[in-house]
Design a protein around this motif. Structure first.
Motif, PDB file in Angstrom:
ATOM      1  N   UNK A  30     -41.703 -13.478   3.867  1.00  0.00           N
ATOM      2  CA  UNK A  30     -41.192 -13.883   5.172  1.00  0.00           C
ATOM      3  C   UNK A  30     -40.756 -12.643   5.939  1.00  0.00           C
ATOM      4  N   UNK A  31     -41.234 -12.519   7.169  1.00  0.00           N
ATOM      5  CA  UNK A  31     -40.849 -11.398   8.017  1.00  0.00           C
ATOM      6  C   UNK A  31     -40.292 -11.958   9.320  1.00  0.00           C
ATOM      7  N   UNK A  32     -39.523 -11.152  10.014  1.00  0.00           N
ATOM      8  CA  UNK A  32     -38.905 -11.588  11.262  1.00  0.00           C
ATOM      9  C   UNK A  32     -39.804 -11.343  12.463  1.00  0.00           C
ATOM     10  N   UNK A  33     -39.250 -11.590  13.636  1.00  0.00           N
ATOM     11  CA  UNK A  33     -39.971 -11.361  14.883  1.00  0.00           C
ATOM     12  C   UNK A  33     -40.294  -9.880  15.044  1.00  0.00           C
ATOM     13  N   UNK A  57     -47.984  -9.151  13.712  1.00  0.00           N
ATOM     14  CA  UNK A  57     -47.023  -9.363  14.786  1.00  0.00           C
ATOM     15  C   UNK A  57     -46.609 -10.825  14.842  1.00  0.00           C
ATOM     16  N   UNK A  58     -45.307 -11.060  14.835  1.00  0.00           N
ATOM     17  CA  UNK A  58     -44.752 -12.401  14.979  1.00  0.00           C
ATOM     18  C   UNK A  58     -44.105 -12.477  16.360  1.00  0.00           C
ATOM     19  N   UNK A  59     -44.556 -13.439  17.163  1.00  0.00           N
ATOM     20  CA  UNK A  59     -44.062 -13.612  18.528  1.00  0.00           C
ATOM     21  C   UNK A  59     -43.433 -14.994  18.667  1.00  0.00           C
ATOM     22  N   UNK A  60     -42.269 -15.052  19.273  1.00  0.00           N
ATOM     23  CA  UNK A  60     -41.596 -16.330  19.539  1.00  0.00           C
ATOM     24  C   UNK A  60     -42.087 -16.840  20.890  1.00  0.00           C
TER      25      UNK A  60
END
Length: 91
Positions: A30-33, A57-60
């Protein structure tokens, strides 16, 4: 974190020997934004290693959810005393 090893292509001078392919951080982490750098490792039978990097890349893009809205409010002027337009709030 997805499995980046499935998209990696690597060869070795000893074409018949198996290559060990791993990634850091491992798939499922699990990685953050934001942007996380993924390092891919390829190791041959002689323990020689090559590495490369890719980005994840995780984008909200989900808007906030209002669970309870503020109640309606009103005001009236009573015309009393020195403040003829005094305001009273009624919830």
């Amino acid at each position: 974190m997805p499995d980046f090893t499935t998209g990696l292509v690597a060869t070795d001078c000893n074409g018949s020997a198996a290559l060990a392919v791993t990634q850091t951080p491992v798939a499922g982490t699990l990685v953050g934004l934001g942007v996380t750098t993924v390092t891919l490792h390829v190791t041959d039978a002689a323990n020689n290693e090559s590495t490369c990097t890719a980005s994840f890349t995780v984008t909200d893009n989900t808007p906030p959810l209002i669970t309870t809205c503020a109640t309606n409010q009103s005001a009236f002027a009573d015309g009393v005393a020195r403040h003829p337009c005094r305001m009273f709030w009624a919830a």
